[in-house]
Design an enzyme around this catalytic site. Structure first.
Site, PDB file in Angstrom:
ATOM      1  N   HIS A 172      45.756  40.418  42.203  1.00  0.00           N
ATOM      2  CA  HIS A 172      46.064  41.563  41.899  1.00  0.00           C
ATOM      3  C   HIS A 172      47.429  42.156  42.072  1.00  0.00           C
ATOM      4  CE1 HIS A 172      41.811  42.606  43.726  1.00  0.00           C
ATOM      5  NE2 HIS A 172      41.779  42.074  42.422  1.00  0.00           N
ATOM      6  N   ASP A 194      45.780  39.696  47.250  1.00  0.00           N
ATOM      7  CA  ASP A 194      45.167  38.974  46.297  1.00  0.00           C
ATOM      8  C   ASP A 194      46.298  38.656  45.275  1.00  0.00           C
ATOM      9  OD1 ASP A 194      43.972  38.659  43.670  1.00  0.00           O
ATOM     10  OD2 ASP A 194      42.141  39.141  44.774  1.00  0.00           O
ATOM     11  N   TYR A 223      31.384  46.608  46.012  1.00  0.00           N
ATOM     12  CA  TYR A 223      32.513  47.147  44.944  1.00  0.00           C
ATOM     13  C   TYR A 223      32.140  48.732  44.783  1.00  0.00           C
ATOM     14  CZ  TYR A 223      33.948  42.528  43.691  1.00  0.00           C
ATOM     15  OH  TYR A 223      34.116  41.071  43.560  1.00  0.00           O
ATOM     16  N   HIS A 238      38.174  47.366  49.314  1.00  0.00           N
ATOM     17  CA  HIS A 238      38.977  48.028  48.208  1.00  0.00           C
ATOM     18  C   HIS A 238      39.123  49.306  48.651  1.00  0.00           C
ATOM     19  CE1 HIS A 238      37.563  45.026  44.761  1.00  0.00           C
ATOM     20  NE2 HIS A 238      38.208  44.342  45.671  1.00  0.00           N
ATOM     21  N   HIS A 240      33.137  40.945  52.601  1.00  0.00           N
ATOM     22  CA  HIS A 240      33.366  41.770  51.538  1.00  0.00           C
ATOM     23  C   HIS A 240      32.512  42.885  51.485  1.00  0.00           C
ATOM     24  CE1 HIS A 240      35.724  43.369  48.198  1.00  0.00           C
ATOM     25  NE2 HIS A 240      36.416  42.230  48.131  1.00  0.00           N
ATOM     26  N   GLU A 297      38.458  33.394  44.668  1.00  0.00           N
ATOM     27  CA  GLU A 297      37.221  34.277  43.980  1.00  0.00           C
ATOM     28  C   GLU A 297      37.336  34.139  42.355  1.00  0.00           C
ATOM     29  OE1 GLU A 297      37.348  38.306  46.379  1.00  0.00           O
ATOM     30  OE2 GLU A 297      38.920  38.056  45.069  1.00  0.00           O
ATOM     31  N   HIS A 346      43.349  36.244  48.858  1.00  0.00           N
ATOM     32  CA  HIS A 346      42.388  35.736  47.802  1.00  0.00           C
ATOM     33  C   HIS A 346      43.223  34.983  46.873  1.00  0.00           C
ATOM     34  CE1 HIS A 346      39.583  39.344  48.528  1.00  0.00           C
ATOM     35  NE2 HIS A 346      38.997  38.396  49.235  1.00  0.00           N
ATOM     36  N   GLU A 382      42.617  45.706  50.909  1.00  0.00           N
ATOM     37  CA  GLU A 382      43.076  44.744  49.801  1.00  0.00           C
ATOM     38  C   GLU A 382      44.144  45.353  49.011  1.00  0.00           C
ATOM     39  OE1 GLU A 382      40.924  41.860  46.411  1.00  0.00           O
ATOM     40  OE2 GLU A 382      39.740  42.659  47.923  1.00  0.00           O
ATOM     41  N   ARG A 408      26.822  45.643  43.931  1.00  0.00           N
ATOM     42  CA  ARG A 408      26.673  46.491  43.275  1.00  0.00           C
ATOM     43  C   ARG A 408      25.849  47.819  43.733  1.00  0.00           C
ATOM     44  NH1 ARG A 408      31.051  46.057  40.063  1.00  0.00           N
ATOM     45  NH2 ARG A 408      31.420  43.826  39.348  1.00  0.00           N
ATOM     46  N   ASP A 434      43.487  43.465  36.308  1.00  0.00           N
ATOM     47  CA  ASP A 434      42.858  42.616  37.406  1.00  0.00           C
ATOM     48  C   ASP A 434      41.446  41.851  36.638  1.00  0.00           C
ATOM     49  OD1 ASP A 434      41.130  42.325  39.390  1.00  0.00           O
ATOM     50  OD2 ASP A 434      40.446  44.238  39.928  1.00  0.00           O
ATOM     51  N   HIS A 494      40.309  37.847  36.948  1.00  0.00           N
ATOM     52  CA  HIS A 494      40.605  36.633  37.811  1.00  0.00           C
ATOM     53  C   HIS A 494      40.483  35.387  36.811  1.00  0.00           C
ATOM     54  CE1 HIS A 494      39.707  38.384  41.855  1.00  0.00           C
ATOM     55  NE2 HIS A 494      40.418  39.278  41.328  1.00  0.00           N
TER      56      HIS A 494
END
Length: 277
Positions: free
Chosen positions: A179, A176, A70, A107, A67, A256, A211, A142, A37, A224, A226
């Site tokens: 997704h 994913d 975000y 992303h 990864h 995830e 994913h 992704e 973040r 989205d 999970h």
């Protein structure tokens, strides 16, 4: 052999992540390159990296997946936000060379009402700036669920990006399951059709990782969120079919799901028991 792992915390270091993977019978793992973040990254401890590489070699690990945070938006309407994404990803790719021949996933971002064409153009410009012929890392786009103004909500958008990148051999896709299901690809009832479509548009040779997630929301919801394996709208049977599909089963799978390490161990145990060698 099933290549399966989950997302692990990098706060304790590289060797610790490898040991955590072994504790849950994983032979790969995913990790954030820095604060997911934010932007702060720990200094590279070369001895710690060497310890992880030794552990991976001794335990026959598959490729691991880094990864991006975000917070990055390489196709933002704000120039400084785009520059920030470029700076962070360029630094990440430099750091990834301490772990050669692995994967880096991001992303694609949100075009923020600029239009998909503008968003794709910005992403291509960034990738053509930061990718290097000598890098060993493969960068993955992704697949996204399609909420808001996300780029990458369908295979066509990902293809547009891939087509514009000069160093195409350095690029791939991470699919994913949550997704694509939320985006309207019916992997529950028509996985063959989805893979045929992917192959026609992008090419299955570009699919480098999965994913593996269930979804809290119904088909084509664009949400989205999970869910743990078998407790969402995709369901255990469909997840197992995907994992065992002859065109997918040799890829690395990364969980995830919203559970802790011990529950990831349970998911991995279940998946190993249903994997068809």
């Amino acid at each position: 052999m099933l290549k399966i792992g989950c997302h692990l915390s990098s706060s304790k270091g590289f060797e610790a992540m490898g040991k955590d993977a072994l504790k849950i019978d994983a032979n790969t793992f995913q990790f954030f390159t820095r604060n997911p973040r934010g932007s702060k990254a720990k200094d590279i401890d070369e001895e710690d990296v060497k310890a992880l590489l030794k552990l991976m070699e001794e335990n026959d690990f598959a490729v691991i997946l880094a990864h991006a945070p975000y917070t990055l938006n390489p196709c933002s309407a704000e120039e400084r936000t785009r520059e920030f994404a470029m700076e962070i990803m360029e630094d990440d790719l430099r750091r990834m060379e301490y772990l050669p021949n692995n994967l880096y996933n991001f992303h694609p971002g949100s075009h923020v009402k600029q239009g998909i064409e503008v968003g794709v153009k910005y992403i291509i410009e960034m990738l053509n700036t930061i990718l290097r012929p000598e890098q060993t890392t493969t960068v993955l786009l992704e697949t996204m669920a399609g909420k808001g103004t996300e780029v990458g909500r369908n295979f066509e958008e990902l293809k547009e990006i891939l087509d514009g990148v000069k160093l195409k051999e350095k690029m791939g896709v991470c699919l994913d399951t949550c997704h694509v299901y939320d985006a309207g690809y019916d992997i529950v009832n028509n996985i063959e059709g989805v893979l045929k479509n992917f192959d026609k548009i992008i090419g299955l040779d570009k699919l480098k990782a999965i994913h593996l997630n269930d979804s809290k929301n119904p088909f084509s919801s664009g949400k989205d969120r999970h869910e743990r394996i078998g407790e969402g709208y995709i369901g255990k049977e469909a997840i197992v079919r995907i994992m065992n599909h002859p065109k997918l089963k040799q890829l690395p799978f990364f969980l995830e799901t919203p559970v802790d390490l011990s529950e990831h161990a349970e998911e991995i145990k279940m998946l190993r028991e249903t994997y068809e060698n």
